[in-house]
Write a protein that holds these residues in place. Structure first.
Motif: not given
Length: 130
Positions: A60-70, A115-120, A13-15
């Motif tokens: 609507t952002q999660s406080k947990s890691t939403a996406l991780s890149w290896e 990210d700018p919306d607080g997604n981790v 989600p982004v605003t």
């Protein structure tokens, strides 16, 4: 169809889609693939996967890691991202402590940013990537 062989789309989600597009395309370097009629933005990821940014209201952002890149080298990737204006987080809590923005988790090294919306978001270097 088997889920183990399917490509995936990660939805975040982004605003503000213009701000999010600048962040994901310009700062992270993800290839922008376009927007649909309801304003969802799609970016290409490895192996045919996609990141889809969904216009949503704040909160609507999660406080947990939403996406991780290896990545192959966490420090190298951090340096590149920091040169593009990315700020990494620090944590000091039971089970998770960062030193110079990096946590060592049983052989896996990880660093987080927002990210700018607080997604981790996270970059990680697994023991196989060393």
């Amino acid at each position: 169809m088997s889920l183990t062989t399917s490509t995936i789309a990660t939805m975040l989600p982004v605003t503000d889609t213009a701000r999010a597009k600048e962040f994901y395309a310009d700062r992270l370097g993800l290839p922008f693939q376009g927007a649909n009629s309801v304003g969802e933005l799609t970016f290409g990821l490895a192996h045919g996967d996609a990141l889809v940014l969904l216009p949503r209201e704040a909160g609507t952002q999660s406080k947990s890691t939403a996406l991780s890149w290896e990545v192959g080298d966490v420090e190298e990737e951090m340096s590149e991202l920091e040169s593009r204006g990315i700020t990494f987080e620090d944590y000091d809590m039971p089970g998770l402590k960062t030193v110079n923005h990096i946590a060592d988790l049983d052989g896996e090294r990880a660093a987080w940013f927002l990210d700018p919306d607080g997604n981790v978001l996270c970059i990680h270097q697994g023991s196989s990537a060393r």
